[in-house]
Design an enzyme around this catalytic site. Structure first.
Site, PDB file in Angstrom:
ATOM      1  N   GLY A 153       0.823  -1.205   0.000  1.00  9.27           N
ATOM      2  CA  GLY A 153       0.000   0.000   0.000  1.00  9.27           C
ATOM      3  C   GLY A 153       0.854   1.251   0.000  1.00  9.27           C
ATOM      4  O   GLY A 153       2.035   1.214  -0.358  1.00  9.27           O
ATOM      5  N   ARG A 154       0.250   2.371   0.426  1.00 14.37           N
ATOM      6  CA  ARG A 154       0.935   3.664   0.345  1.00 14.37           C
ATOM      7  C   ARG A 154       2.214   3.701   1.181  1.00 14.37           C
ATOM      8  O   ARG A 154       3.272   4.107   0.695  1.00 14.37           O
ATOM      9  CB  ARG A 154      -0.020   4.768   0.792  1.00 14.37           C
ATOM     10  CG  ARG A 154      -1.178   5.010  -0.169  1.00 14.37           C
ATOM     11  CD  ARG A 154      -2.247   5.847   0.493  1.00 14.37           C
ATOM     12  NE  ARG A 154      -2.827   5.148   1.628  1.00 14.37           N
ATOM     13  CZ  ARG A 154      -3.538   5.738   2.589  1.00 14.37           C
ATOM     14  NH1 ARG A 154      -3.720   7.029   2.557  1.00 14.37           N
ATOM     15  NH2 ARG A 154      -4.051   5.030   3.573  1.00 14.37           N
ATOM     16  N   ILE A 155       2.140   3.287   2.438  1.00  7.23           N
ATOM     17  CA  ILE A 155       3.318   3.352   3.299  1.00  7.23           C
ATOM     18  C   ILE A 155       4.326   2.289   2.898  1.00  7.23           C
ATOM     19  O   ILE A 155       5.537   2.538   2.862  1.00  7.23           O
ATOM     20  CB  ILE A 155       2.911   3.199   4.783  1.00  7.23           C
ATOM     21  CG1 ILE A 155       2.024   4.380   5.200  1.00  7.23           C
ATOM     22  CG2 ILE A 155       4.148   3.120   5.670  1.00  7.23           C
ATOM     23  CD1 ILE A 155       1.495   4.292   6.616  1.00  7.23           C
ATOM     24  N   THR A 234       5.065  -1.455  12.436  1.00  3.58           N
ATOM     25  CA  THR A 234       4.575  -0.121  12.773  1.00  3.58           C
ATOM     26  C   THR A 234       3.122   0.029  12.332  1.00  3.58           C
ATOM     27  O   THR A 234       2.600   1.145  12.294  1.00  3.58           O
ATOM     28  CB  THR A 234       5.434   0.969  12.096  1.00  3.58           C
ATOM     29  OG1 THR A 234       5.431   0.760  10.675  1.00  3.58           O
ATOM     30  CG2 THR A 234       6.858   0.945  12.612  1.00  3.58           C
ATOM     31  N   ARG A 236      -0.152  -2.539  12.971  1.00  2.00           N
ATOM     32  CA  ARG A 236      -1.063  -2.889  14.059  1.00  2.00           C
ATOM     33  C   ARG A 236      -0.600  -4.193  14.692  1.00  2.00           C
ATOM     34  O   ARG A 236      -0.206  -5.128  14.000  1.00  2.00           O
ATOM     35  CB  ARG A 236      -2.499  -3.051  13.555  1.00  2.00           C
ATOM     36  CG  ARG A 236      -3.168  -1.762  13.078  1.00  2.00           C
ATOM     37  CD  ARG A 236      -3.396  -0.786  14.226  1.00  2.00           C
ATOM     38  NE  ARG A 236      -4.084   0.421  13.798  1.00  2.00           N
ATOM     39  CZ  ARG A 236      -3.482   1.520  13.367  1.00  2.00           C
ATOM     40  NH1 ARG A 236      -2.158   1.534  13.267  1.00  2.00           N
ATOM     41  NH2 ARG A 236      -4.178   2.580  13.026  1.00  2.00           N
ATOM     42  N   GLU A 265      -3.076  -0.481  24.368  1.00  2.00           N
ATOM     43  CA  GLU A 265      -2.359   0.796  24.419  1.00  2.00           C
ATOM     44  C   GLU A 265      -3.141   1.796  25.259  1.00  2.00           C
ATOM     45  O   GLU A 265      -4.366   1.789  25.249  1.00  2.00           O
ATOM     46  CB  GLU A 265      -2.150   1.338  23.000  1.00  2.00           C
ATOM     47  CG  GLU A 265      -1.275   0.456  22.129  1.00  2.00           C
ATOM     48  CD  GLU A 265      -1.028   1.050  20.740  1.00  2.00           C
ATOM     49  OE1 GLU A 265      -1.441   2.217  20.508  1.00  2.00           O
ATOM     50  OE2 GLU A 265      -0.430   0.378  19.898  1.00  2.00           O
ATOM     51  N   HIS A 285       4.032   3.779  19.975  1.00  2.00           N
ATOM     52  CA  HIS A 285       3.091   4.127  18.905  1.00  2.00           C
ATOM     53  C   HIS A 285       3.267   5.582  18.470  1.00  2.00           C
ATOM     54  O   HIS A 285       2.339   6.401  18.532  1.00  2.00           O
ATOM     55  CB  HIS A 285       1.640   3.879  19.319  1.00  2.00           C
ATOM     56  CG  HIS A 285       0.742   3.650  18.128  1.00  2.00           C
ATOM     57  ND1 HIS A 285      -0.449   2.969  18.209  1.00  2.00           N
ATOM     58  CD2 HIS A 285       0.872   4.016  16.818  1.00  2.00           C
ATOM     59  CE1 HIS A 285      -1.021   2.932  17.008  1.00  2.00           C
ATOM     60  NE2 HIS A 285      -0.238   3.564  16.154  1.00  2.00           N
TER      61      HIS A 285
END
Length: 328
Positions: A153-155, A234, A236, A265, A285
């Site tokens: 995907g984008r990242i 980074t 989930r 969290e 996070h």
């Protein structure tokens, strides 16, 4: 409007330029985190517009039913923490810019920082010096190593670009559709999921957490990784089968991990098994937490509030509300 902002741990939003977009609104910022339903209901009793910082607080149906004045929830990105059905039932608009045209460069940069820190043992070397010793071990270079991107995907694409800039061989594994897209773009795709985990020196997860991807990385997958390999997450924590990462790291495959996300969290228990492992780098996070990223994100979030107040809501994820009318 009466605006409440939750979970701004360091009271950062009031230091941003974009906060002036809320001039004219009655704004309350909460800098701690609470899960207690009664306390959240008390804090938000008069709130008309609620600003969320990603997924830090779950907005459940029982909570929503106790907030009779709430008209709008404004945030950015995905919204698995919000009961959209309950919002629609109660006439609450949910506005969330999914920023589909742009990746989070802050998250990609943190990912790469963790890759370098993990492979070169930077935190361990710093700790060694601070304890009065010199070098504590020998790390690994990145050049000519194999970087695996799970999720195209984008990242993931940005992290792949970073890998190539460092002279790494990039290979991906993803859904059928994403693999087809990667091949069309000239990106190497692994022969199978099994070979993907076996061949990667660095493997970074870049998948969204949905029902189909929850637990998609099993203990068996991790056991296929090399003792010298680094797993980076980074995205989930729920992408990895519960308990699998600690078990695999304890067994030595993979030999290293760097993670920014956790099942629960904020993670504040120093006795958590993951935090006890010497071969793990843990960050709280902070993938999307940078001043530059927040200026971009919360400019959108505050624009959504002003658009709603002007009677022209934007980025509405439950448009049915606009048909039946808002609760007032």
């Amino acid at each position: 409007m009466k605006v409440a902002i939750l979970d701004d741990y360091f009271d950062t939003l009031r230091t941003l330029d974009c906060i002036h977009k809320l001039d004219g609104h009655d704004v309350t910022v909460w800098t701690d985190h609470v899960d207690d339903l009664d306390e959240l209901s008390r804090r938000l009793a008069e709130t008309e517009a609620l600003v969320l910082i990603r997924e830090r607080t779950t907005i459940s149906a029982p909570l929503l039913h106790r907030l009779p004045k709430l008209q709008l929830i404004s945030q950015r990105s995905v919204f698995p923490h919000i009961d959209i059905e309950a919002c629609t039932e109660l006439g609450i608009v949910v506005s969330s810019d999914l920023h589909q045209g742009s990746p989070s460069y802050a998250a990609a940069e943190l990912t790469w920082g963790l890759v370098i820190a993990g492979m070169r043992q930077i935190p361990q070397q710093v700790a060694s010096m601070k304890s009065g010793r010199w070098q504590s071990g020998v790390g690994h270079s990145l050049r000519h190593k194999t970087l695996g991107i799970y999720g195209y995907g984008r990242i993931g694409k940005v992290v792949a670009e970073y890998g190539r800039a460092f002279g790494m061989e990039v290979v991906i594994w993803a859904s059928d559709e994403s693999r087809r897209r990667a091949r069309a773009e000239g990106v190497e795709v692994a022969e199978s999921k099994e070979s993907f985990f076996e061949q990667c020196d660095v493997l970074s997860l870049h998948l969204r957490l949905v029902d189909a991807t929850r637990g998609i990385v099993s203990r068996g997958d991790l056991d296929r990784m090399q003792p010298s390999a680094l797993l980076v997450n980074t995205s989930r924590a729920g992408l990895i089968e519960p308990g699998a990462l600690v078990g695999a790291l304890t067994a030595g495959r993979p030999g290293l991990a760097a993670v920014d996300v956790y099942e629960s969290e904020p993670l504040a228990d120093p006795d958590d098994p993951l935090l006890k492992l010497d071969n793990v780098i843990c960050t709280p996070h902070i993938g999307y937490v940078s001043t530059d990223e927040w200026e971009l994100q919360f400019s959108d979030v505050f624009d959504q509030i002003n658009a709603f107040a002007a009677g022209e809501p934007t980025n509405v994820v439950n448009p049915e509300v606009l048909v039946v009318g808002r609760r007032v």
